[in-house]
Write a protein that holds these residues in place. Structure first.
Motif, PDB file in Angstrom:
ATOM      1  N   ASP A  44       0.860  -1.185   0.000  1.00  0.00           N
ATOM      2  CA  ASP A  44       0.000   0.000   0.000  1.00  0.00           C
ATOM      3  C   ASP A  44       0.902   1.244   0.000  1.00  0.00           C
ATOM      4  O   ASP A  44       2.137   1.141   0.000  1.00  0.00           O
ATOM      5  N   ASP A  45       0.302   2.420  -0.009  1.00  0.00           N
ATOM      6  CA  ASP A  45       1.088   3.655  -0.115  1.00  0.00           C
ATOM      7  C   ASP A  45       2.068   3.829   1.040  1.00  0.00           C
ATOM      8  O   ASP A  45       3.218   4.237   0.835  1.00  0.00           O
ATOM      9  N   VAL A  46       1.648   3.529   2.254  1.00  0.00           N
ATOM     10  CA  VAL A  46       2.528   3.662   3.412  1.00  0.00           C
ATOM     11  C   VAL A  46       3.704   2.696   3.287  1.00  0.00           C
ATOM     12  O   VAL A  46       4.866   3.071   3.497  1.00  0.00           O
ATOM     13  N   GLU A  47       3.413   1.451   2.956  1.00  0.00           N
ATOM     14  CA  GLU A  47       4.470   0.436   2.810  1.00  0.00           C
ATOM     15  C   GLU A  47       5.423   0.796   1.673  1.00  0.00           C
ATOM     16  O   GLU A  47       6.644   0.671   1.815  1.00  0.00           O
TER      17      GLU A  47
ATOM     18  N   ASN B  16       6.031   3.813   0.395  1.00  0.00           N
ATOM     19  CA  ASN B  16       6.844   4.977   0.773  1.00  0.00           C
ATOM     20  C   ASN B  16       7.961   4.587   1.734  1.00  0.00           C
ATOM     21  O   ASN B  16       9.081   5.077   1.617  1.00  0.00           O
ATOM     22  N   ALA B  17       7.656   3.713   2.680  1.00  0.00           N
ATOM     23  CA  ALA B  17       8.689   3.255   3.620  1.00  0.00           C
ATOM     24  C   ALA B  17       9.773   2.471   2.879  1.00  0.00           C
ATOM     25  O   ALA B  17      10.974   2.684   3.115  1.00  0.00           O
ATOM     26  N   TRP B  18       9.369   1.583   1.992  1.00  0.00           N
ATOM     27  CA  TRP B  18      10.343   0.765   1.256  1.00  0.00           C
ATOM     28  C   TRP B  18      11.212   1.629   0.356  1.00  0.00           C
ATOM     29  O   TRP B  18      12.426   1.508   0.355  1.00  0.00           O
TER      30      TRP B  18
END
Length: 163
Positions: A11-14, A16-18
């Protein structure tokens, strides 16, 4: 684990973190490698070997050595990579290898005086670079969180349990 054929997209959060982790890792490693070469004239590989053997020397004394196989495991390098690195460092007089008297099938490696002098000279500037490019940019709480995060990720990887 997703069933075969089923993909769990990020997802967007994952994502962006990656992506942030990848960008940070690539750029930080490159900058620290450039800094080390400029300040000490040595590669990250040289520094990794010298600093590990330097810690062994500090713990065990001037005549300390380490099994080559243990050094490879500690650095998480293939034996052949370490062998080539040690050969180059021996040619420059930084380390010396000898047969392990306790197990004649193995070798031990230790710092020479020039190797010790090289790590003693390189370490202060390298630590200052790590501070300025990494640790000083984070709060104490962020550093503690990051340590917990890296431990959690490493525990899920083969042979990745934290030290």
């Amino acid at each position: 684990m997703a069933e075969q054929g089923e993909v769990r997209w990020l997802d967007d959060v994952e994502m962006n973190a990656w992506r942030g982790y990848r960008r940070m890792s690539i750029h930080l490693e490159a900058e620290l490698a450039r800094d080390l070469l400029a300040s000490a004239g040595m590669s990250v590989s040289d520094y990794s070997v010298l600093s590990t053997l330097g810690r062994v020397r500090e713990e065990q004394g001037v005549d300390a050595s380490m099994r080559v196989s243990a050094l490879a495991r500690h650095l998480e390098w293939e034996q052949s990579r370490l062998s080539h690195q040690l050969r180059r460092m021996e040619e420059r007089g930084l380390v010396v290898r000898c047969t392990d008297e306790g197990d004649r099938r193995g070798q031990r490696v230790s710092l020479t005086e020039p190797g010790w002098a090289a790590i003693v000279e390189a370490a202060p500037a390298h630590v200052a670079d790590v501070r300025s490019r990494f640790t000083d940019r984070l709060t104490r709480e962020q550093l503690i969180q990051l340590a917990a995060i890296t431990d959690a990720v490493l525990c899920g990887l083969p042979a990745g349990a934290p030290d």
